[in-house]
Design an enzyme around this catalytic site. Sequence first.
Site, PDB file in Angstrom:
ATOM      1  N   GLY A  62     -12.154   7.653   4.744  1.00 13.91           N
ATOM      2  CA  GLY A  62     -12.397   8.441   3.538  1.00 13.91           C
ATOM      3  C   GLY A  62     -11.389   9.064   2.878  1.00 13.91           C
ATOM      4  O   GLY A  62     -11.120   9.331   1.835  1.00 13.91           O
ATOM      5  N   TRP A 117      -8.039   8.466   3.117  1.00 12.80           N
ATOM      6  CA  TRP A 117      -7.207   7.628   2.566  1.00 12.80           C
ATOM      7  C   TRP A 117      -7.768   7.194   1.249  1.00 12.80           C
ATOM      8  O   TRP A 117      -6.742   7.217   0.300  1.00 12.80           O
ATOM      9  CB  TRP A 117      -7.320   6.179   3.264  1.00 12.80           C
ATOM     10  CG  TRP A 117      -6.360   4.996   2.603  1.00 12.80           C
ATOM     11  CD1 TRP A 117      -4.881   5.252   2.484  1.00 12.80           C
ATOM     12  CD2 TRP A 117      -6.892   4.198   1.563  1.00 12.80           C
ATOM     13  NE1 TRP A 117      -4.651   4.207   1.614  1.00 12.80           N
ATOM     14  CE2 TRP A 117      -5.609   3.498   1.305  1.00 12.80           C
ATOM     15  CE3 TRP A 117      -8.133   3.711   1.436  1.00 12.80           C
ATOM     16  CZ2 TRP A 117      -5.855   2.518   0.317  1.00 12.80           C
ATOM     17  CZ3 TRP A 117      -8.428   2.561   0.749  1.00 12.80           C
ATOM     18  CH2 TRP A 117      -7.134   2.027   0.192  1.00 12.80           C
ATOM     19  N   HIS A 118      -8.841   7.343   0.843  1.00 10.23           N
ATOM     20  CA  HIS A 118      -9.334   7.178  -0.578  1.00 10.23           C
ATOM     21  C   HIS A 118      -8.810   8.209  -1.475  1.00 10.23           C
ATOM     22  O   HIS A 118      -8.454   8.284  -2.583  1.00 10.23           O
ATOM     23  CB  HIS A 118     -10.838   6.993  -0.597  1.00 10.23           C
ATOM     24  CG  HIS A 118     -11.247   5.600  -0.424  1.00 10.23           C
ATOM     25  ND1 HIS A 118     -11.016   4.579  -1.181  1.00 10.23           N
ATOM     26  CD2 HIS A 118     -12.083   5.095   0.476  1.00 10.23           C
ATOM     27  CE1 HIS A 118     -11.507   3.405  -0.700  1.00 10.23           C
ATOM     28  NE2 HIS A 118     -12.304   3.690   0.403  1.00 10.23           N
ATOM     29  N   GLY A 119      -8.834   9.412  -0.788  1.00  8.31           N
ATOM     30  CA  GLY A 119      -8.517  10.848  -1.350  1.00  8.31           C
ATOM     31  C   GLY A 119      -9.098  11.902  -1.043  1.00  8.31           C
ATOM     32  O   GLY A 119     -10.150  11.848   0.006  1.00  8.31           O
TER      33      GLY A 119
END
Lengths: 76, 384
Positions: free
Chosen positions: B314, B316-318
Site C-alpha cells: 500500500g 509503495w503505491h503512495g
Amino acid sequence: MEEKVLDILERICEDDVVREDLDMDLFEEDLLDSLGFAELLVDIEEEFGIIIPPSEVERSDMNTANKIIAAIRIRS
Amino acid sequence: MTFFGDFTFFGWLLLGLIPAVILGILEKPLRYYTLFLSAALVTAVLKDTPIQLFYLSLFVLAEIAVVKLYLHLRTAYGRKSWIYHLFVLLTILPLVGNKISGLFQLSWFGFLGISYLTFRIVQMIIEIYDGVIHEVSFVETLSFLLFFPSVSSGPIDRSRRYHDDYIKVWSRSEYLNLVGDGLMKILLGMVYKFILAGAFGKWMDSAAYGTAWYANIGYAYCYGLNMFFDFAGYSLMAVGTGYMLGVCVPDNFRYPFISKDIKDFWDRWHITLSHWFRDFIFSRFMMTSIKKKWFKTRLTGAAVGFLVNMLVMGCWHGLTLSYILYGLYHGTLLAGTEIYQKKSKFYKKHKKKLWYQIISWFITMQAVMFGFYIFSGRFLLMLQ
C-alpha cells in the site's frame, strides 16, 4: 535424509498422504502454499544446514517430495 | 508521447521493431540493438521533461554503482547482514525520499518509473546477499533497467531471468514464434486498453455523478474493470513488445476475475508485483519470524506477515490514506482467509464442492471490488 524430508513435509502439510505418492504436486493438492513453503525452507536450513533463498527456486522446481529431495541432494 | 499511449509512440515503436525483426530472422543477437532502442525511446518520451531524463540517468548510473560495490563487499566479506541492510536502505533511499516528498505535495527526485526500477535493483542486492548472483555486467544491467517496454510500469522482470534471454540467440523458427505471440499480445492489449478500458472509464465517469448507493456500487465495478483493462492491456503490450525483442517478459495478469479466494486473486492480479512481494518480503519475514520464534504459532506469524506485506505494498503505491487503507484491507483479508482455511472444518469439508466454490468466488469478487473502491479514493471521500 529422505525420511527426514518426509517427516518435515508431513508436519507442514498436516497430512501423511505426502508419503504415499512422492511425485504428487503439493501445491496443486493444496497441501503447500507460500506459508508452508517458507516453513519448508527454514526446516531444510535448520535440519541440513542448506540455505535455499525463496527467490532462487521456482515453485515448479520444488512442488513434489521427490523434487524437494533432489534439490537438497544437489546442494549437499 | 507516452509509452503505449499514443500514435506517435506506436509509430516509433513500429519503426524501431523493424530492424529487430530483421536481426531476429537473421539469427543475430538482439541485445545491443535493444539497448540502443531503449535509450532512444526513453529519451524521446522524456524529451519534454529534461529534468526527469537527468534524474533517471543519474539514478540508473548511481544504482548500478551501488550494486557493483555491494557485490564487491559481499565477495570480500561474505554474508554480513549489516552491510546487506545498509545497501538495501541505500538502494531504496531515492524512492523513499520521493514518496515522503509526495506527502508535502512535492516531487523530490521524481521521474517516470522510479517505483518499478527500484524493485529491480533491490532484487539484485537481495540475490547478491543470497549468493545467487555472482557477477554483474554494467551493460547488461543498464539494458535490464532501461528495457523500454517495462521501464515505466512493469511487468517487474528479474535480473537472472532477463540474463537468460539477454545472452540467448533464438533460432529463426523460435524467434518467429515469439514474434507471432508478441503481435497477438500487443493486439489484445490494444483492445483491452483502448476499447474496453475506455468503455468502462466512460461508464465510471457517468456513475461518478450519482450519490445513491447503487451509483457507488456501479462506480466501484466500473473503476475496477477500467483499471484491469487499462493495466492488463498495458502489460500485454509491454510483454508482447518484449517477445518481439527476444525477451520473454513475464505475464502480469491471469484471469483475476475467476479467483476462488483472495489468495488466489493475488496469484492472478499484478502477478509480477505480488510475486516480488511474496519472494522478497513475505517469505523472508516468515522465515525470520520462524527462526527467531517471534510468534507463538506459525498461523499468527502468517497473519502478521500478510498484514506487513500488504501494508508495504500500500505504501509503495503512495503515502496517501486511501492506499495505506487499501494495503491494510487486503492484508486483513489475506490473514483472515489464511486463519479460516487452516482452522475451519467447514472449509476443509466443502472446499472441493462446486456450490462452495461458486459462493467463495462471488464473495471474493465483492471483496475485490470493494478494495478497488478504497483504492480509488472514493471510499474515504464518501465517509467524510
